[in-house]
Design an enzyme around this catalytic site. Sequence first.
Site, short mmCIF file in Angstrom:
data_model
loop_
_atom_site.label_atom_id
_atom_site.label_comp_id
_atom_site.label_asym_id
_atom_site.label_seq_id
_atom_site.Cartn_x
_atom_site.Cartn_y
_atom_site.Cartn_z
N GLU A 49 43.21 39.66 39.08
CA GLU A 49 43.75 40.43 40.19
C GLU A 49 43.95 39.50 41.37
O GLU A 49 43.01 38.84 41.82
CB GLU A 49 42.81 41.58 40.57
CG GLU A 49 42.84 42.70 39.53
CD GLU A 49 41.97 43.89 39.88
OE1 GLU A 49 41.87 44.79 39.04
OE2 GLU A 49 41.37 43.90 40.98
N ASP A 60 39.26 47.65 52.49
CA ASP A 60 38.49 46.44 52.23
C ASP A 60 37.40 46.26 53.26
O ASP A 60 37.53 46.64 54.41
CB ASP A 60 39.41 45.22 52.29
CG ASP A 60 40.18 45.04 50.99
OD1 ASP A 60 39.54 44.73 49.97
OD2 ASP A 60 41.40 45.25 51.00
#
Lengths: 274, 404
Positions: A49, A60
């Site tokens: 990824e 995040d």
Amino acid sequence: MSRIADRFAALRRDNRAAFVPFITAGDPDFETALALLQALPEAGADLIELGIPFSDPMADGPVNQASYLRALASGMTLPKVLDMVRKFRKGDAKTPIVLMGSYNPIHAYGTARFAKDAAEAGIDGLLIVDLPPEEDEVLRAPAALHGLDVVRFVTPTSDAKRLDTILDGASGYLYYVSMAGITGTKVISSDETEAAVARLRARTRLPATVGFGIKTPEQAAAVARFADGVVVGTAIVARVYENVNAKRAALVANVAEFCSELANSVHAARGKDV
Amino acid sequence: MSIPPNSYRSGPDDKGHFGGYGGRFVAETLMPLVLDLERAYDAARDDPAFRGELGAMLKDYVGRESPLYYAERLTQHLGGAKIYLKREDLNHTGAHKINNCLGQILLARRMGKTRIIAETGAGQHGVATATVAARFGLPCVVYMGEVDIERQKPNVFRMKLLGAEVRPVTSGSRTLKDAMNEALRDWVANVHDTFYIIGSAAGPHPYPAMVRDFQTVIGNETRAQMQAKEGRLPDLVVACVGGGSNAIGMFHPFLDDASVAIHGVEASGDGLDTERHAATLSKGSPGVLHGARSYLLQDRDGQINEAHSVSAGLDYPGVGPEHAWLKDQGRVQYFSASDKDALAAFQLLSKLEGIIPALESAHAVAHVMRVAPQMESDKLIAICLSGRGDKDVFSVAAALGEKI
Ligand SMILES: Cc1ncc(COP(=O)(O)O)c(C=O)c1O
């Protein structure tokens, strides 16, 4: 078959889980991130990824956000992310790459044109955190046209009804977010995660990878016993950061070494049981 | 460009879209919550008990209705249209923000949520949220950028007095957008018990529509008050636009009245031709941030640019999606006023009317200083004076180079 489907089929035959490292494209700079990307298959990555840097990532934690900002400060852009994958593909035709990130850079690039260019660059799937099924049609249509999977998230807040919506139109694999939270903040409970993955298995044949909150080889092994793939992100990004002042080769060697430990642990996990 | 709709007041559709804007661009973890909130809000909106409870609190706690005041000396000074001020500055806590906070906290209670979070820029929304959280005895965390904490100290202390925890946000530009990022992260991590009171007509559906509905009390009252005072509707309605909540609340009830011109005023900071402004609709382009598609200040790669304004409440690189749609439809015209214009309007209104406006609201006044003299004296203007300027006296003194 797509690279993603091929890879999961092969792993199933070997009764192994996939080790899926996450790194940010361009952290700390283009050349270093490319060198690290190129080292990951050798270090045991089954699928990679690759994070698209974004100034305002909503999903995040501070570690990943800081890595995006380092990448942006070094001049990273979405066209350069595609460039990085093109360069990677010259040496590796097999390891699937999934881009992960927020939608706005893709929107700015032009969604349909992006799907085409991403497929041509050698990208296999897209994992866009702020495009839930209700909004991902704009991306899914052009992605399907160019053979790209749009991977969907399943979370601890997804009940049976929500799962219907998520599974309708899902492709590639599913990403089970192992905790309600942002990347890299808490440690997961592997019992709850195992039960959740079992519920998914009853509903779909798509492979289920698990991520968010997995930091150590031990935790990775625990998840590898029941999941099709184990994603480790923040812990790897943190390693990159710890080595930002080292020489490029030393940074790559150090992070690759950590990835090898995680990969070995993931790959041996089921062997221990049988 | 396109055929005008039958009504400008019917949006959003059931997916939360205003034309191509709005929507629900959030992490999957939040989707069940956002859907749940939508269901709860739809039910509350149609429930007379909810409306009654909100109406009673708006009257006795906020002090509504707020006056529509004829600004006689400002009118004379500018020598054109007759200017009225919708006095949201007289609300409890000093701005329009409380209208929305009351609505949302009553909804949070209906939904059984036990913890309140909010983001704030100028601190007005933080103060309003801390106020209603105190009133209903719920713990409250307010996210605020470090830069804003520095320039809005009185409001930081006010929030603490009200029992809220102010969490400084140190990421990014350390202003409103970063506070919103942080609040969304908190929400993702605390989905089971937390209600996020968003302070503007922005964010994922249903927030833009819900916040608008709670703020339309401003425009509805203005309409009735103007009818009572002048026997007709205003010719021009003006409000400042940060995220767009006071503006949409003022504008929405007038959208289908073709005789009413509507002007939104953004902050152009150092100037529209500089890099330092917050004029999202005038200078931005469509993109996706904080859960909705709307206009944004962004670079070619889709990275968000920092906004700049002397007024913390307008210092935001996005804008509510309904404004984006209204701009494209041409129903509302968007202008801007610079830091300098706003500071001049701030002082003028203080001296002529004895009303110290919030720096945000001063942008709307600055625009009227330009347009009122061009209009005949029988024309009527209604400005949403969204808040009072007590919170701004330190930063205005600093901007004017005075020590206090
Ligand atoms: C007095 C006042 N007016 C206007 C605004 C801008 O917000 P909005 O555009 O949502 O009304 C603020 C924001 O803090 C404010 O405090």
